[in-house]
Scaffold this motif. Structure first.
Motif, PDB file in Angstrom:
ATOM      1  N   HIS A 285       0.794  -1.221   0.000  1.00  0.00           N
ATOM      2  CA  HIS A 285       0.000   0.000   0.000  1.00  0.00           C
ATOM      3  C   HIS A 285       0.837   1.287   0.000  1.00  0.00           C
ATOM      4  O   HIS A 285       0.491   2.229  -0.728  1.00  0.00           O
ATOM      5  CB  HIS A 285      -0.973   0.013   1.177  1.00  0.00           C
ATOM      6  N   PRO A 286       1.920   1.387   0.775  1.00  0.00           N
ATOM      7  CA  PRO A 286       2.684   2.641   0.745  1.00  0.00           C
ATOM      8  C   PRO A 286       3.441   2.869  -0.562  1.00  0.00           C
ATOM      9  O   PRO A 286       3.988   3.952  -0.771  1.00  0.00           O
ATOM     10  CB  PRO A 286       3.670   2.486   1.912  1.00  0.00           C
ATOM     11  N   PHE A 287       3.484   1.858  -1.420  1.00  0.00           N
ATOM     12  CA  PHE A 287       4.372   1.903  -2.575  1.00  0.00           C
ATOM     13  C   PHE A 287       3.626   1.887  -3.907  1.00  0.00           C
ATOM     14  O   PHE A 287       4.129   1.415  -4.915  1.00  0.00           O
ATOM     15  CB  PHE A 287       5.373   0.746  -2.491  1.00  0.00           C
ATOM     16  N   VAL A 288       2.395   2.375  -3.870  1.00  0.00           N
ATOM     17  CA  VAL A 288       1.627   2.587  -5.102  1.00  0.00           C
ATOM     18  C   VAL A 288       1.234   4.060  -5.171  1.00  0.00           C
ATOM     19  O   VAL A 288       1.226   4.766  -4.159  1.00  0.00           O
ATOM     20  CB  VAL A 288       0.365   1.701  -5.166  1.00  0.00           C
ATOM     21  N   SER A 289       0.926   4.533  -6.377  1.00  0.00           N
ATOM     22  CA  SER A 289       0.521   5.919  -6.553  1.00  0.00           C
ATOM     23  C   SER A 289      -0.777   6.178  -5.799  1.00  0.00           C
ATOM     24  O   SER A 289      -1.532   5.250  -5.471  1.00  0.00           O
ATOM     25  CB  SER A 289       0.339   6.231  -8.037  1.00  0.00           C
ATOM     26  N   GLU A 290      -1.048   7.453  -5.556  1.00  0.00           N
ATOM     27  CA  GLU A 290      -2.230   7.811  -4.775  1.00  0.00           C
ATOM     28  C   GLU A 290      -3.511   7.339  -5.439  1.00  0.00           C
ATOM     29  O   GLU A 290      -4.473   6.964  -4.768  1.00  0.00           O
ATOM     30  CB  GLU A 290      -2.266   9.333  -4.570  1.00  0.00           C
ATOM     31  N   ASP A 291      -3.549   7.332  -6.776  1.00  0.00           N
ATOM     32  CA  ASP A 291      -4.744   6.853  -7.475  1.00  0.00           C
ATOM     33  C   ASP A 291      -4.716   5.344  -7.718  1.00  0.00           C
ATOM     34  O   ASP A 291      -5.596   4.799  -8.395  1.00  0.00           O
ATOM     35  CB  ASP A 291      -4.931   7.593  -8.802  1.00  0.00           C
ATOM     36  N   LYS A 292      -3.676   4.661  -7.178  1.00  0.00           N
ATOM     37  CA  LYS A 292      -3.550   3.203  -7.241  1.00  0.00           C
ATOM     38  C   LYS A 292      -3.435   2.681  -8.672  1.00  0.00           C
ATOM     39  O   LYS A 292      -3.729   1.526  -8.948  1.00  0.00           O
ATOM     40  CB  LYS A 292      -4.723   2.522  -6.516  1.00  0.00           C
ATOM     41  N   SER A 293      -2.979   3.527  -9.581  1.00  0.00           N
ATOM     42  CA  SER A 293      -2.886   3.126 -10.978  1.00  0.00           C
ATOM     43  C   SER A 293      -1.539   2.505 -11.332  1.00  0.00           C
ATOM     44  O   SER A 293      -1.416   1.841 -12.360  1.00  0.00           O
ATOM     45  CB  SER A 293      -3.141   4.329 -11.894  1.00  0.00           C
ATOM     46  N   ARG A 294      -0.518   2.707 -10.493  1.00  0.00           N
ATOM     47  CA  ARG A 294       0.816   2.205 -10.828  1.00  0.00           C
ATOM     48  C   ARG A 294       1.671   2.127  -9.563  1.00  0.00           C
ATOM     49  O   ARG A 294       1.427   2.851  -8.593  1.00  0.00           O
ATOM     50  CB  ARG A 294       1.495   3.137 -11.841  1.00  0.00           C
ATOM     51  N   PRO A 295       2.681   1.276  -9.568  1.00  0.00           N
ATOM     52  CA  PRO A 295       3.616   1.256  -8.438  1.00  0.00           C
ATOM     53  C   PRO A 295       4.523   2.481  -8.478  1.00  0.00           C
ATOM     54  O   PRO A 295       4.723   3.098  -9.526  1.00  0.00           O
ATOM     55  CB  PRO A 295       4.421  -0.031  -8.672  1.00  0.00           C
ATOM     56  N   LEU A 296       5.069   2.823  -7.324  1.00  0.00           N
ATOM     57  CA  LEU A 296       6.070   3.880  -7.289  1.00  0.00           C
ATOM     58  C   LEU A 296       7.332   3.396  -7.993  1.00  0.00           C
ATOM     59  O   LEU A 296       7.553   2.187  -8.131  1.00  0.00           O
ATOM     60  CB  LEU A 296       6.382   4.257  -5.839  1.00  0.00           C
ATOM     61  N   PRO A 297       8.176   4.309  -8.454  1.00  0.00           N
ATOM     62  CA  PRO A 297       9.393   3.897  -9.161  1.00  0.00           C
ATOM     63  C   PRO A 297      10.291   3.016  -8.298  1.00  0.00           C
ATOM     64  O   PRO A 297      10.278   3.095  -7.062  1.00  0.00           O
ATOM     65  CB  PRO A 297      10.072   5.222  -9.504  1.00  0.00           C
ATOM     66  N   ARG A 298      11.068   2.193  -8.944  1.00  0.00           N
ATOM     67  CA  ARG A 298      11.951   1.263  -8.236  1.00  0.00           C
ATOM     68  C   ARG A 298      12.985   1.988  -7.383  1.00  0.00           C
ATOM     69  O   ARG A 298      13.561   1.404  -6.464  1.00  0.00           O
ATOM     70  CB  ARG A 298      12.645   0.344  -9.239  1.00  0.00           C
ATOM     71  N   SER A 299      13.234   3.256  -7.694  1.00  0.00           N
ATOM     72  CA  SER A 299      14.198   4.026  -6.919  1.00  0.00           C
ATOM     73  C   SER A 299      13.711   4.314  -5.499  1.00  0.00           C
ATOM     74  O   SER A 299      14.497   4.698  -4.632  1.00  0.00           O
ATOM     75  CB  SER A 299      14.505   5.348  -7.628  1.00  0.00           C
ATOM     76  N   VAL A 300      12.425   4.134  -5.244  1.00  0.00           N
ATOM     77  CA  VAL A 300      11.879   4.346  -3.907  1.00  0.00           C
ATOM     78  C   VAL A 300      12.060   3.064  -3.103  1.00  0.00           C
ATOM     79  O   VAL A 300      11.578   1.994  -3.492  1.00  0.00           O
ATOM     80  CB  VAL A 300      10.392   4.726  -3.973  1.00  0.00           C
TER      81      VAL A 300
END
Length: 221
Positions: free
Chosen positions: A65-80
């Protein structure tokens, strides 16, 4: 009491618990979680019975959950940076094998002791605070220098003295099914899930702050 009265009783008891909840202890636990995340450590969590199912829910939430975009459309970049979370209750095959070979008191220690380090956070949930397998794991975690947390009820049992931060769910219950030796047990389990959601939301905010500090090209990759 009528059914309506009993429903009202349950909700009134829960409201009273929320009003008395140890917010400062939750904040201290959140800081331990943040420190573990920033250090690249692992969160190890354990419980017994129905609470182990709640930890499966927590595993899903913390891992994703902490590692997806706010609109839940995509994961955050691998750099995170991601959080490493291990549910020590997660494998029936492993647990039954360890119980069969080493006994129930050692089932969590056997998984935890070879890998736990001072960068990690060990989270233990025990209504009585005296579950031997949870107590033994907290002892081992403390010896390794790991951060330790326990959530209990009643007087907190042995976990209260072993954990760096211990949340003791306050109050007592008159609701059917959680009186006597099960006193406040439903409310304890409700609070466990609420605590999971509080921590996941706080971690999501911390991850978003980390993302905002990344160079724009890195953040969008």
């Amino acid at each position: 009491m009528s059914v309506e009265d009993l429903v009202g009783l349950y909700l009134a008891e829960r409201i009273a618990i929320c009003e008395q909840f140890p917010v400062a202890s939750v904040a201290a636990l959140a800081e331990m979680l943040f420190d573990t995340y920033e250090a690249g450590g692992t969160v190890y969590a354990m419980a017994n019975g129905g609470n182990s199912g709640t930890l499966d829910h927590a595993y899903c939430d913390f891992k994703h959950h902490p590692f997806v975009s706010e609109d839940k459309s995509r994961p955050l970049p691998r750099s995170v940076k991601r959080l490493s979370f291990v549910n020590l209750c997660g494998s029936p095959a492993e647990l039954t094998g360890l119980v069969n070979d080493l006994g129930p008191d050692e089932m969590y220690v056997a998984s935890l002791e070879p890998v736990v380090t001072r960068d990690d956070l060990v989270m233990a949930y025990s209504g009585s605070g005296n579950s031997p397998n949870v107590v033994r794991a907290l002892e081992v975690a403390g010896q390794a220098g790991a951060r330790t947390f326990a959530m209990t009820k009643g007087d907190g049992g042995r976990c209260r003295a072993l954990a760096d931060v211990c949340i003791v769910v306050p109050g007592s219950s008159r609701f059917p099914g959680q009186t006597g030796s099960n006193n406040n047990n439903f409310h304890f389990e409700d609070a466990m899930l609420s605590l999971n959601h509080i921590l996941v939301g706080l971690l999501k905010q911390r991850v978003a702050e980390r993302l905002a500090r990344l160079p724009s090209g890195v953040a969008s990759s």
